[in-house]
Design a protein around this motif. Structure first.
Motif, PDB file in Angstrom:
ATOM      1  N   SER A   1      -5.151   8.648  -4.698  1.00 37.50           N
ATOM      2  CA  SER A   1      -6.135   7.477  -5.166  1.00 37.50           C
ATOM      3  C   SER A   1      -6.214   6.304  -4.361  1.00 37.50           C
ATOM      4  CB  SER A   1      -5.751   7.121  -6.719  1.00 37.50           C
ATOM      5  OG  SER A   1      -4.218   6.536  -6.596  1.00 37.50           O
TER       6      SER A   1
ATOM      7  N   GLN B   1      -9.170   4.914  -0.860  1.00 31.67           N
ATOM      8  CA  GLN B   1      -9.659   3.683  -0.581  1.00 31.67           C
ATOM      9  C   GLN B   1      -9.100   2.923   0.604  1.00 31.67           C
ATOM     10  OE1 GLN B   1      -9.868   0.976  -4.369  1.00 31.67           O
ATOM     11  NE2 GLN B   1      -8.533   2.730  -5.218  1.00 31.67           N
ATOM     12  N   ASN B   2      -8.667   4.023   1.532  1.00 27.11           N
ATOM     13  CA  ASN B   2      -7.955   3.520   2.874  1.00 27.11           C
ATOM     14  C   ASN B   2      -6.973   2.480   2.595  1.00 27.11           C
ATOM     15  OD1 ASN B   2      -8.336   4.091   5.571  1.00 27.11           O
ATOM     16  ND2 ASN B   2      -9.063   2.049   6.061  1.00 27.11           N
TER      17      ASN B   2
END
Length: 271
Positions: A18, A22-23
């Motif tokens: 997760s 979002q890097n």
């Protein structure tokens, strides 16, 4: 317990995924960001290497002993690593042996050859002993050990000696630095579902596919590659790990004159 804590405990891979979507990683770093590494001279000798919350103590001893038999042999280099905290058992012993083996393998290529450490032919020579203690392990401890050990080798000085009746006696004078054959840069890369994570911390290492340590000389020459973890990875993924290590500009560790004389704690956080 909040939802995030429960997810981290029950589904750690989902929890990490997760964040990576979002890097970013749970500790706030990007996937390819290493924690800050610093080296401090220890008040008792040797060097303390600090990689985030991972902390190691490494020193190099120069001992006099019989020379090795072959003139073209490598220098007698031994490495021993111990885990701090009083833990024992077979798993601890295996981990200490593994780290000791890696440290010796990574450093052997840069230490002088046997003839350069000769004190008196057929009588005496210098033998090198690298001793490391893992003070706290918050992940990627092998990289911290390798980097700190190379600093210790750079700082090692062979004291002047005088041979009397086949016995070496230390005399006054300035020590001689080791003529190292190159440098050692260690790059630890975690592999998680084909995604690369630079400098994995302990909470990530438990469920990574594997960790790959790439050792190079800072000039795009690979010295050693070691993979830890039973899960197979593709040659393409391994090549990406190597490319990451070689493309990473070697950064000199921040060096502090002297370490604080505090007793380390066995437990550590991930950062």
């Amino acid at each position: 317990m909040d939802t995030a804590s429960a997810l981290r405990l029950l589904e750690p891979q989902v929890y990490l995924s997760s964040f990576l979507a979002q890097n970013v990683r749970p500790d706030g770093r990007s996937p390819l960001q290493r924690r800050r590494f610093a080296v401090r001279a220890a008040p008792t000798g040797g060097f303390v290497g600090v990689l985030g919350a991972t902390k190691v103590l490494v020193r190099v001893l120069s001992l006099v002993g019989p020379p090795v038999d072959s003139e073209d042999a490598q220098a007698d280099l031994q490495a021993n690593v111990w885990l701090w905290g009083g833990a024992s058992g077979r798993a601890v012993q295996q981990r200490e042996l593994q780290l000791s083996h890696l440290l010796k393998q990574w450093l052997q290529g840069v230490v002088p050859e046997a003839p350069q450490l000769l004190i008196q032919k057929d009588v005496a020579a210098w033998h090198l002993r690298v001793e490391g203690v893992v003070l706290s392990d918050a992940g990627n401890v092998a990289e911290a050990l390798g980097s700190a050990a190379f600093h210790a080798l750079q700082a090692c000085r062979l004291p002047p000696v005088e041979m009397v009746d086949g016995i070496a006696y230390e005399v006054d004078g300035e020590g001689v630095a080791l003529e190292l054959d190159g440098t050692v840069h260690v790059c630890g890369v975690g592999v998680f579902k084909d995604q690369l994570l630079r400098d994995p911390v302990s909470s990530e290492m438990d469920f990574l596919d594997c960790v790959v340590w790439v050792v190079h000389d800072g000039q795009r020459h690979v010295c050693a590659v070691h993979k830890e973890g039973a899960k197979a990875i593709s040659t393409d993924t391994l090549d990406r790990c190597i490319d990451m290590a070689l493309d990473e500009v070697p950064q000199a560790a921040a060096t502090v004159p002297q370490a604080a004389a505090t007793v380390p704690q066995a437990a550590a956080t991930d950062t």
